[in-house]
Motif scaffolding. Structure first.
Motif, PDB file in Angstrom:
ATOM      1  N   LYS A 189       0.838  -1.215   0.000  1.00 49.65           N
ATOM      2  CA  LYS A 189       0.000   0.000   0.000  1.00 49.65           C
ATOM      3  C   LYS A 189       0.865   1.255   0.000  1.00 49.65           C
ATOM      4  O   LYS A 189       0.554   2.240  -0.655  1.00 49.65           O
ATOM      5  CB  LYS A 189      -0.881   0.026   1.267  1.00 49.65           C
ATOM      6  CG  LYS A 189      -2.264  -0.567   1.028  1.00 49.65           C
ATOM      7  CD  LYS A 189      -3.134  -0.320   2.258  1.00 49.65           C
ATOM      8  CE  LYS A 189      -3.694  -1.646   2.761  1.00 49.65           C
ATOM      9  NZ  LYS A 189      -4.109  -1.622   4.159  1.00 49.65           N
ATOM     10  N   THR A 190       1.966   1.208   0.734  1.00 44.01           N
ATOM     11  CA  THR A 190       2.824   2.402   0.834  1.00 44.01           C
ATOM     12  C   THR A 190       3.582   2.655  -0.465  1.00 44.01           C
ATOM     13  O   THR A 190       3.664   3.784  -0.939  1.00 44.01           O
ATOM     14  CB  THR A 190       3.841   2.212   1.981  1.00 44.01           C
ATOM     15  OG1 THR A 190       3.106   1.884   3.142  1.00 44.01           O
ATOM     16  CG2 THR A 190       4.672   3.448   2.213  1.00 44.01           C
ATOM     17  N   LEU A 191       4.117   1.583  -1.049  1.00 41.58           N
ATOM     18  CA  LEU A 191       4.966   1.775  -2.230  1.00 41.58           C
ATOM     19  C   LEU A 191       4.163   1.840  -3.530  1.00 41.58           C
ATOM     20  O   LEU A 191       4.646   2.360  -4.535  1.00 41.58           O
ATOM     21  CB  LEU A 191       6.010   0.658  -2.321  1.00 41.58           C
ATOM     22  CG  LEU A 191       7.046   0.617  -1.193  1.00 41.58           C
ATOM     23  CD1 LEU A 191       8.096  -0.437  -1.463  1.00 41.58           C
ATOM     24  CD2 LEU A 191       7.723   1.982  -1.009  1.00 41.58           C
ATOM     25  N   ASP A 192       2.948   1.294  -3.501  1.00 42.40           N
ATOM     26  CA  ASP A 192       2.157   1.281  -4.734  1.00 42.40           C
ATOM     27  C   ASP A 192       0.679   1.513  -4.383  1.00 42.40           C
ATOM     28  O   ASP A 192      -0.165   0.635  -4.573  1.00 42.40           O
ATOM     29  CB  ASP A 192       2.347  -0.078  -5.438  1.00 42.40           C
ATOM     30  CG  ASP A 192       1.617  -0.148  -6.780  1.00 42.40           C
ATOM     31  OD1 ASP A 192       1.226   0.913  -7.310  1.00 42.40           O
ATOM     32  OD2 ASP A 192       1.429  -1.269  -7.290  1.00 42.40           O
ATOM     33  N   PRO A 193       0.378   2.720  -3.868  1.00 45.38           N
ATOM     34  CA  PRO A 193      -0.981   2.957  -3.339  1.00 45.38           C
ATOM     35  C   PRO A 193      -2.072   2.807  -4.400  1.00 45.38           C
ATOM     36  O   PRO A 193      -3.196   2.478  -4.085  1.00 45.38           O
ATOM     37  CB  PRO A 193      -0.915   4.390  -2.800  1.00 45.38           C
ATOM     38  CG  PRO A 193       0.296   4.991  -3.411  1.00 45.38           C
ATOM     39  CD  PRO A 193       1.240   3.885  -3.737  1.00 45.38           C
ATOM     40  N   LYS A 194      -1.721   3.035  -5.669  1.00 46.41           N
ATOM     41  CA  LYS A 194      -2.752   2.958  -6.718  1.00 46.41           C
ATOM     42  C   LYS A 194      -2.815   1.590  -7.375  1.00 46.41           C
ATOM     43  O   LYS A 194      -3.490   1.419  -8.389  1.00 46.41           O
ATOM     44  CB  LYS A 194      -2.486   4.024  -7.774  1.00 46.41           C
ATOM     45  CG  LYS A 194      -2.644   5.427  -7.236  1.00 46.41           C
ATOM     46  CD  LYS A 194      -2.516   6.439  -8.359  1.00 46.41           C
ATOM     47  CE  LYS A 194      -2.647   7.851  -7.815  1.00 46.41           C
ATOM     48  NZ  LYS A 194      -2.091   8.840  -8.735  1.00 46.41           N
ATOM     49  N   GLN A 195      -2.077   0.627  -6.838  1.00 41.95           N
ATOM     50  CA  GLN A 195      -2.076  -0.737  -7.407  1.00 41.95           C
ATOM     51  C   GLN A 195      -1.746  -0.727  -8.900  1.00 41.95           C
ATOM     52  O   GLN A 195      -2.446  -1.320  -9.715  1.00 41.95           O
ATOM     53  CB  GLN A 195      -3.464  -1.388  -7.230  1.00 41.95           C
ATOM     54  CG  GLN A 195      -3.808  -1.746  -5.824  1.00 41.95           C
ATOM     55  CD  GLN A 195      -3.298  -3.139  -5.454  1.00 41.95           C
ATOM     56  OE1 GLN A 195      -2.872  -3.909  -6.303  1.00 41.95           O
ATOM     57  NE2 GLN A 195      -3.307  -3.450  -4.187  1.00 41.95           N
ATOM     58  N   LEU A 196      -0.633  -0.044  -9.227  1.00 43.60           N
ATOM     59  CA  LEU A 196      -0.245   0.053 -10.636  1.00 43.60           C
ATOM     60  C   LEU A 196       0.654  -1.095 -11.060  1.00 43.60           C
ATOM     61  O   LEU A 196       0.706  -1.458 -12.233  1.00 43.60           O
ATOM     62  CB  LEU A 196       0.528   1.357 -10.880  1.00 43.60           C
ATOM     63  CG  LEU A 196      -0.251   2.649 -11.020  1.00 43.60           C
ATOM     64  CD1 LEU A 196       0.706   3.774 -11.385  1.00 43.60           C
ATOM     65  CD2 LEU A 196      -1.350   2.528 -12.070  1.00 43.60           C
ATOM     66  N   LEU A 197       1.399  -1.636 -10.090  1.00 39.42           N
ATOM     67  CA  LEU A 197       2.419  -2.624 -10.462  1.00 39.42           C
ATOM     68  C   LEU A 197       1.948  -4.051 -10.169  1.00 39.42           C
ATOM     69  O   LEU A 197       1.752  -4.431  -9.015  1.00 39.42           O
ATOM     70  CB  LEU A 197       3.727  -2.332  -9.723  1.00 39.42           C
ATOM     71  CG  LEU A 197       4.408  -1.008 -10.092  1.00 39.42           C
ATOM     72  CD1 LEU A 197       5.701  -0.843  -9.311  1.00 39.42           C
ATOM     73  CD2 LEU A 197       4.686  -0.944 -11.590  1.00 39.42           C
ATOM     74  N   ASN A 198       1.757  -4.804 -11.231  1.00 32.58           N
ATOM     75  CA  ASN A 198       1.395  -6.225 -11.162  1.00 32.58           C
ATOM     76  C   ASN A 198       0.354  -6.504 -10.063  1.00 32.58           C
ATOM     77  O   ASN A 198       0.588  -7.340  -9.173  1.00 32.58           O
ATOM     78  CB  ASN A 198       2.665  -7.064 -10.919  1.00 32.58           C
ATOM     79  CG  ASN A 198       2.619  -8.380 -11.697  1.00 32.58           C
ATOM     80  OD1 ASN A 198       1.636  -8.660 -12.400  1.00 32.58           O
ATOM     81  ND2 ASN A 198       3.642  -9.179 -11.568  1.00 32.58           N
TER      82      ASN A 198
END
Ligand code: FAD
Ligand code: 2HG
Ligand code: ZN
Length: 470
Positions: A455-464
């Motif tokens: 959640k912290t590093l990819d809050p928008k769920q863009l990566l895989n």
């Protein structure tokens, strides 16, 4: 909206850097075993880290998720997009340059899309060794190896991919470049971001380049097949060789008779009488670093007493490099042989060495009692505790056998793994295949920490998205 997005991609990569036609997309939309199938808006081929960065920024703007893909040889569906058709596949195929070599530091800076075999060959030309080795080495990429923390046959001596990497460059979900391309062997400066990204299967960042370690190349290699009936002898042999050969022992592989019978039936060119003599055949390799090395003699010394006593059934020692390579051929074809069968279930699992035997015995008994005729294709990297405890359906059953039974079989095997305190994924990762088992396996605290990191590093769920974590 999608047309603006595609136009944006073409502006960055040119039209030859963006595939859209369904037949062109096809190979990128399924996994190596053709178990998972997805859809994608496009497959894109950046050539540089800054192009990757621009694509990520564009994806942020249009809220399009990205599935990074290297050689697409993974065995867990981790590089296959979802079925929504609203994601793109980012292939690293064109990011395949060796950027630099530092002979004094014994390191090489490679781009993520470099094929593993190309790296091995480059190291060999320099008189050095890059020891990561696996049967998919002709098509997998170093980016994929890092993203899955691949293992392979030399982990016993050199460690997993994580241990072979000193620094990475990666593009974050926020479209920033994390520049960690330094070949330092010591660097305790806060949280270890490199090791967080390694093994994260493209869910935390896109790796664009890495500093990898090179090693002295052995002057020669010595391999042997050892036929063994009694399982307990295998552990004793491992210890005897580790004691005598120490660092020269690189590989200690186990192949069950059933795995060899299957492979010989599909690839008779690799048949050998030694495979028919015992329950297990070991394939071990020693690397010789000294001209006057005694690996061959050492093997004979360690094994001759066992042979005389009858604790091992037979031994065959390769006498040339060509023969060493021939010895590996059957081992490298087990996966291909299983792929030719009507379905297979893979359990890539690891145990403390002391638990491997009890696990095999108890789980095989349970499986055979509940699923008569089921074929256990058991092989793997015994020396580091990693089994490929794979299954094939009984001969003659209808082709939906595993569709009906996979869930209950998996429940049985995963319960056994837990009973023997093992891991549900030793080296292949989680991907989609084992995603639903991860929370139970790792427990609530570890799972929640992983969710927080995502959640912290990819809050928008863009990566895989939806790989590794639900
Ligand atoms: P891909 O399959 O393309 O991707 C794998 C994962 O990495 C995906 O999650 C993907 O999104 C991510 N990824 C890829 N590139 C990047 C990047 N640049 N940045 C971020 N994420 C990225 N594995 C072992 O560990 N040991 C073995 O012995 C072994 N033997 C194999 C033998 C065969 C015949 C086959 C088919 C596979 C084998 N594998 C083995 C599995 C596989 O080859 C490895 O996992 C390999 O490391 C995957 O590399 P790839 O380039 O094909 O990655
Ligand atoms: C190997 O060790 C690979 O050959 C593949 O990890 C294992 O087929 C498999 O399950
Ligand atoms: Zn393996």
């Amino acid at each position: 909206m999608y047309s603006d997005f595609i136009k944006g991609l073409i502006d960055v990569l040119g039209s030859d850097g963006v595939l859209q036609h369904p037949t062109e997309l096809e190979p990128y939309l399924t996994d190596w075993r053709a178990i998972f199938k997805g859809q994608a808006l496009a497959v894109v081929f950046p050539k540089t880290s800054s192009e990757v960065q621009t694509i990520v920024q564009l994806c942020q703007e249009f809220a399009i998720a990205i599935v990074p893909q290297g050689g697409n040889t993974n065995l867990t569906g981790s590089a296959t997009p979802e079925k929504t058709g609203q994601q793109i596949v980012l292939s690293t195929k064109r990011m395949n340059k060796i950027r630099s070599i530092d002979l004094e530091n014994q390191t090489m800076v490679v781009e993520a899309g470099c094929i593993l075999q190309t790296i091995q060959e480059k190291a060999a030309q320099l008189g050095l060794l890059f020891p990561l080795s696996l049967a998919a080495e002709g098509s997998c990429t170093i980016g994929g190896n890092l993203a899955t923390n691949a293992g392979g046959i030399n982990v016993l001596r050199y460690g997993n991919t994580r241990d072979l990497c000193l620094g990475i460059e990666a593009v974050t979900a926020g479209g920033e470049v994390l520049d960690g391309l330094r070949g330092l062997r010591k660097d305790n400066t806060g949280y270890d971001l490199r090791n967080l990204i390694i093994g994260s299967e493209g869910t935390l960042a896109i790796i664009t380049a890495a500093v990898i370690k090179l090693f002295p190349a052995p002057v020669s290699r010595c391999a042997a097949y050892i036929a063994v009936n009694d399982y307990s002898v295998i552990v004793k042999l491992l210890h005897a060789l580790q004691k005598k050969a120490a660092n020269e022992l690189c590989a200690f592989e186990i192949m069950s008779k059933e795995s060899l019978d299957l492979t010989q039936s599909h690839f008779p060119q690799f048949s050998h009488p030694i495979f028919n003599q015992s329950e297990y055949t070991l394939l071990i390799e020693l690397a010789e670093f000294d001209q006057h090395s005694i690996a061959h003699q050492l093997l004979e010394d360690v094994l001759s007493t066992d042979l005389e006593k009858g604790t091992i059934q037979d031994v065959l020692i390769a006498t040339s490099l060509t023969q060493v390579k021939q010895f590996w051929a059957i081992r490298e074809h087990i996966t291909l042989a299983q792929a030719k069968e009507l379905g297979n279930i893979k359990f890539d699992i690891s145990f403390e060495i002391s638990k491997i035997g009890p696990f095999i015995q108890s789980t095989s008994q349970l499986l055979i009692a509940r699923y008569p005729g089921i074929r256990i294709i058991n092989f793997g990297h015994f020396g580091d505790g990693n089994l490929h405890f794979n299954l094939c359906p009984p001969i003659g059953v209808d082709q939906n056998y595993f569709t009906h039974h996979e869930e209950s079989i998996s429940a049985l095997v995963y319960d056994q793994i837990s009973l023997f305190n093992g891991s549900i994924s030793a080296e292949h990762g989680i991907g989609q295949l084992k995603r639903d088992y991860l929370a139970k396996h790792r427990g609530n605290t570890a799972y929640q920490m992983m969710q927080e990191i995502k959640k912290t590093l990819d809050p928008k769920q863009l990566l895989n998205p939806h790989k590794v974590l639900r």
